[in-house]
Scaffold this motif. Structure first.
Motif, PDB file in Angstrom:
ATOM      1  N   LEU A   1      25.889 -24.594   1.590  1.00 35.67           N
ATOM      2  CA  LEU A   1      26.380 -24.846   0.123  1.00 35.67           C
ATOM      3  C   LEU A   1      25.254 -25.670  -0.348  1.00 35.67           C
ATOM      4  CD1 LEU A   1      28.777 -24.411  -2.181  1.00 35.67           C
ATOM      5  CD2 LEU A   1      29.186 -26.836  -1.494  1.00 35.67           C
ATOM      6  N   LYS A   2      24.584 -25.320  -1.510  1.00 36.85           N
ATOM      7  CA  LYS A   2      23.482 -25.990  -2.283  1.00 36.85           C
ATOM      8  C   LYS A   2      23.536 -25.769  -3.937  1.00 36.85           C
ATOM      9  CE  LYS A   2      18.616 -26.869  -2.059  1.00 36.85           C
ATOM     10  NZ  LYS A   2      17.417 -26.794  -1.149  1.00 36.85           N
ATOM     11  N   LYS A   3      23.808 -27.027  -4.542  1.00 38.12           N
ATOM     12  CA  LYS A   3      23.821 -26.925  -5.935  1.00 38.12           C
ATOM     13  C   LYS A   3      25.059 -26.171  -6.424  1.00 38.12           C
ATOM     14  CE  LYS A   3      18.968 -27.508  -7.152  1.00 38.12           C
ATOM     15  NZ  LYS A   3      17.906 -27.099  -7.979  1.00 38.12           N
ATOM     16  N   TRP A   4      26.317 -26.596  -5.604  1.00 40.46           N
ATOM     17  CA  TRP A   4      27.756 -26.132  -5.975  1.00 40.46           C
ATOM     18  C   TRP A   4      27.924 -24.638  -5.711  1.00 40.46           C
ATOM     19  CZ3 TRP A   4      25.152 -29.349  -9.210  1.00 40.46           C
ATOM     20  CH2 TRP A   4      25.429 -30.805  -9.043  1.00 40.46           C
ATOM     21  N   LYS A   5      26.781 -23.958  -4.913  1.00 35.73           N
ATOM     22  CA  LYS A   5      26.876 -22.490  -4.941  1.00 35.73           C
ATOM     23  C   LYS A   5      26.679 -21.935  -3.377  1.00 35.73           C
ATOM     24  CE  LYS A   5      24.799 -18.166  -6.490  1.00 35.73           C
ATOM     25  NZ  LYS A   5      23.618 -17.578  -7.152  1.00 35.73           N
ATOM     26  N   ALA A   6      27.470 -21.079  -2.852  1.00 33.86           N
ATOM     27  CA  ALA A   6      27.372 -20.505  -1.415  1.00 33.86           C
ATOM     28  C   ALA A   6      25.957 -20.024  -1.399  1.00 33.86           C
ATOM     29  CB  ALA A   6      28.457 -19.897  -0.923  1.00 33.86           C
ATOM     30  N   ARG A   7      24.956 -20.353  -0.396  1.00 29.88           N
ATOM     31  CA  ARG A   7      23.689 -19.424  -0.032  1.00 29.88           C
ATOM     32  C   ARG A   7      23.682 -18.856   1.352  1.00 29.88           C
ATOM     33  NH1 ARG A   7      21.463 -20.585  -5.321  1.00 29.88           N
ATOM     34  NH2 ARG A   7      22.022 -22.606  -6.019  1.00 29.88           N
ATOM     35  N   LYS A   8      23.421 -17.502   1.508  1.00 33.36           N
ATOM     36  CA  LYS A   8      23.312 -16.892   2.466  1.00 33.36           C
ATOM     37  C   LYS A   8      21.897 -16.320   2.688  1.00 33.36           C
ATOM     38  CE  LYS A   8      28.026 -15.657   2.511  1.00 33.36           C
ATOM     39  NZ  LYS A   8      29.076 -14.666   2.896  1.00 33.36           N
ATOM     40  N   ILE A   9      20.937 -17.029   3.644  1.00 31.27           N
ATOM     41  CA  ILE A   9      19.476 -16.643   3.400  1.00 31.27           C
ATOM     42  C   ILE A   9      19.158 -16.361   4.873  1.00 31.27           C
ATOM     43  CG2 ILE A   9      17.167 -17.304   2.949  1.00 31.27           C
ATOM     44  CD1 ILE A   9      19.071 -17.372   0.521  1.00 31.27           C
ATOM     45  N   HIS A  10      18.475 -15.070   4.930  1.00 26.37           N
ATOM     46  CA  HIS A  10      18.068 -14.703   6.434  1.00 26.37           C
ATOM     47  C   HIS A  10      16.697 -15.185   6.519  1.00 26.37           C
ATOM     48  CE1 HIS A  10      21.277 -11.704   7.551  1.00 26.37           C
ATOM     49  NE2 HIS A  10      21.691 -12.725   7.415  1.00 26.37           N
ATOM     50  N   ILE A  11      16.052 -15.769   7.565  1.00 28.57           N
ATOM     51  CA  ILE A  11      14.452 -16.251   7.534  1.00 28.57           C
ATOM     52  C   ILE A  11      14.202 -15.732   9.188  1.00 28.57           C
ATOM     53  CG2 ILE A  11      13.306 -18.205   7.921  1.00 28.57           C
ATOM     54  CD1 ILE A  11      14.644 -18.151   5.214  1.00 28.57           C
ATOM     55  N   ILE A  12      12.960 -15.253   8.898  1.00 25.02           N
ATOM     56  CA  ILE A  12      12.215 -14.928  10.320  1.00 25.02           C
ATOM     57  C   ILE A  12      11.358 -15.847  10.629  1.00 25.02           C
ATOM     58  CG2 ILE A  12      10.517 -13.222  11.458  1.00 25.02           C
ATOM     59  CD1 ILE A  12      11.027 -11.374   8.872  1.00 25.02           C
ATOM     60  N   ILE A  13      11.466 -16.300  11.921  1.00 18.67           N
ATOM     61  CA  ILE A  13      10.511 -17.491  12.565  1.00 18.67           C
ATOM     62  C   ILE A  13       9.673 -16.645  13.358  1.00 18.67           C
ATOM     63  CG2 ILE A  13      10.259 -19.415  13.881  1.00 18.67           C
ATOM     64  CD1 ILE A  13      13.575 -19.836  13.060  1.00 18.67           C
ATOM     65  N   PHE A  14       8.194 -16.848  13.295  1.00 16.82           N
ATOM     66  CA  PHE A  14       7.035 -16.396  13.988  1.00 16.82           C
ATOM     67  C   PHE A  14       6.871 -17.737  14.923  1.00 16.82           C
ATOM     68  CE2 PHE A  14       7.167 -13.663  10.607  1.00 16.82           C
ATOM     69  CZ  PHE A  14       6.171 -12.449  11.117  1.00 16.82           C
ATOM     70  N   ALA A  15       6.724 -17.751  16.358  1.00 13.76           N
ATOM     71  CA  ALA A  15       6.596 -18.542  17.320  1.00 13.76           C
ATOM     72  C   ALA A  15       5.147 -18.237  17.910  1.00 13.76           C
ATOM     73  CB  ALA A  15       7.532 -19.266  18.053  1.00 13.76           C
ATOM     74  N   PRO A  16       4.146 -19.319  18.655  1.00 14.93           N
ATOM     75  CA  PRO A  16       3.246 -18.842  19.202  1.00 14.93           C
ATOM     76  C   PRO A  16       3.244 -18.610  20.774  1.00 14.93           C
ATOM     77  CG  PRO A  16       2.989 -20.830  18.656  1.00 14.93           C
ATOM     78  CD  PRO A  16       3.816 -20.610  17.916  1.00 14.93           C
ATOM     79  N   THR A  17       4.324 -19.669  21.261  1.00 18.74           N
ATOM     80  CA  THR A  17       4.336 -19.607  22.822  1.00 18.74           C
ATOM     81  C   THR A  17       5.742 -19.992  23.308  1.00 18.74           C
ATOM     82  OG1 THR A  17       4.336 -22.144  22.856  1.00 18.74           O
ATOM     83  CG2 THR A  17       2.074 -20.771  23.025  1.00 18.74           C
ATOM     84  N   PHE A  18       6.052 -19.609  24.490  1.00 14.32           N
ATOM     85  CA  PHE A  18       7.594 -19.738  25.198  1.00 14.32           C
ATOM     86  C   PHE A  18       7.850 -21.384  24.856  1.00 14.32           C
ATOM     87  CE2 PHE A  18       6.815 -15.444  27.114  1.00 14.32           C
ATOM     88  CZ  PHE A  18       8.131 -14.929  26.369  1.00 14.32           C
ATOM     89  N   GLU A  19       6.780 -22.305  25.080  1.00 17.48           N
ATOM     90  CA  GLU A  19       7.267 -23.465  25.232  1.00 17.48           C
ATOM     91  C   GLU A  19       7.668 -23.907  23.690  1.00 17.48           C
ATOM     92  OE1 GLU A  19       4.652 -22.481  28.350  1.00 17.48           O
ATOM     93  OE2 GLU A  19       4.456 -21.923  26.354  1.00 17.48           O
ATOM     94  N   ILE A  20       7.039 -23.510  22.828  1.00 16.33           N
ATOM     95  CA  ILE A  20       7.327 -23.857  21.346  1.00 16.33           C
ATOM     96  C   ILE A  20       9.167 -23.255  21.089  1.00 16.33           C
ATOM     97  CG2 ILE A  20       6.938 -23.518  19.017  1.00 16.33           C
ATOM     98  CD1 ILE A  20       4.171 -23.845  19.603  1.00 16.33           C
ATOM     99  N   VAL A  21       8.991 -21.979  21.567  1.00 15.38           N
ATOM    100  CA  VAL A  21      10.143 -21.550  21.470  1.00 15.38           C
ATOM    101  C   VAL A  21      11.387 -22.130  22.218  1.00 15.38           C
ATOM    102  CG1 VAL A  21      11.723 -19.262  22.248  1.00 15.38           C
ATOM    103  CG2 VAL A  21       9.600 -18.969  21.236  1.00 15.38           C
TER     104      VAL A  21
END
Length: 229
Positions: free
Chosen positions: A86-106
């Motif tokens: 919920l943000k500014k009194w409205k339901a938000r549904k946002i899909h985000i892609i994450i890119f990572a360079p290494t398994f250690e960071i994952v």
């Protein structure tokens, strides 16, 4: 060197996804379709991550290949997260892609996100987390990660979606907007449509398949002309 990349897809551990979505089938279909680089998808899922670590080995910088294989297909570590909040009194549904360079960071990303929600429930986990806070968490772990809003015009799950989105990147990510360099078009929009939006002038548009079955990879993709890395 010119090559094709499809960064957004899902593993067999995501809902409504083919049981054939494994690395071997992805490699086979990448060869059929002439795709050089594929996103792994779903690195937040415990079982899929185990499979990725077992079957992949480092190749060029930030890329991986099938272990003990002469295949030229490369994989980059990616996942998609569904932020529902919920943000500014409205339901938000946002899909985000994450890119990572290494398994250690994952591993560090997964440890942090695992405090917030159940990562084992779905290959694309749903978290009660503001998209800005997701960006903050990931980029504080590593500035080499990349945050990309998925299928940006999809009504319910796109950053600009009419049902639960925002009117701008700045409204969504606030002070972290300066770290959003790219937005995904998706099946609900195309580049020519989005180029008409003045606030996307400095944003790189990418297009990916969001595939749930091996034969559908590359239905939207990106063409690069550069070195492989």
């Amino acid at each position: 060197m010119e090559f094709i990349a499809d960064f957004h897809l899902h593993s067999k551990y995501s809902r409504a996804t083919s049981s054939q979505m494994n690395l071997e089938n992805l490699d086979r279909w990448a060869k059929i379709k002439g795709i050089k680089i594929l996103g792994t998808g779903d690195f937040t899922h415990t079982e899929w991550l185990k499979e990725l670590k077992r079957k992949l080995e480092p190749a060029e910088a930030g890329l991986f290949k099938l272990r003990n294989s002469d295949s030229e297909t490369r994989f980059i570590l990616t996942t998609e997260v569904s932020c529902v909040y919920l943000k500014k009194w409205k339901a938000r549904k946002i899909h985000i892609i994450i890119f990572a360079p290494t398994f250690e960071i994952v591993d560090k990303i997964n440890a942090r996100l695992g405090w917030i929600g159940n990562l084992a429930a779905d290959g694309r986990p749903t978290l009660g987390l503001d998209a800005k806070e997701l960006a903050k968490i990931v980029l504080n772990i590593s500035e080499e990660c990349l945050i990309v809003p998925s299928h940006c015009m999809t009504p319910w799950f796109g950053i600009f979606g009419s049902k639960s989105g925002f009117d701008s990147i700045e409204e969504c990510f606030e002070d972290y907007s300066k770290y959003i360099y790219s937005v995904e078009t998706g099946l609900s929009a195309d580049s020519e449509m989005l180029w008409r939006m003045p606030n996307l002038d400095k944003i790189t548009l990418i297009s990916n398949s969001d595939s749930h079955s091996p034969s559908r990879i590359g239905r939207e993709a990106n063409v690069f002309d550069t070195e492989i890395s």
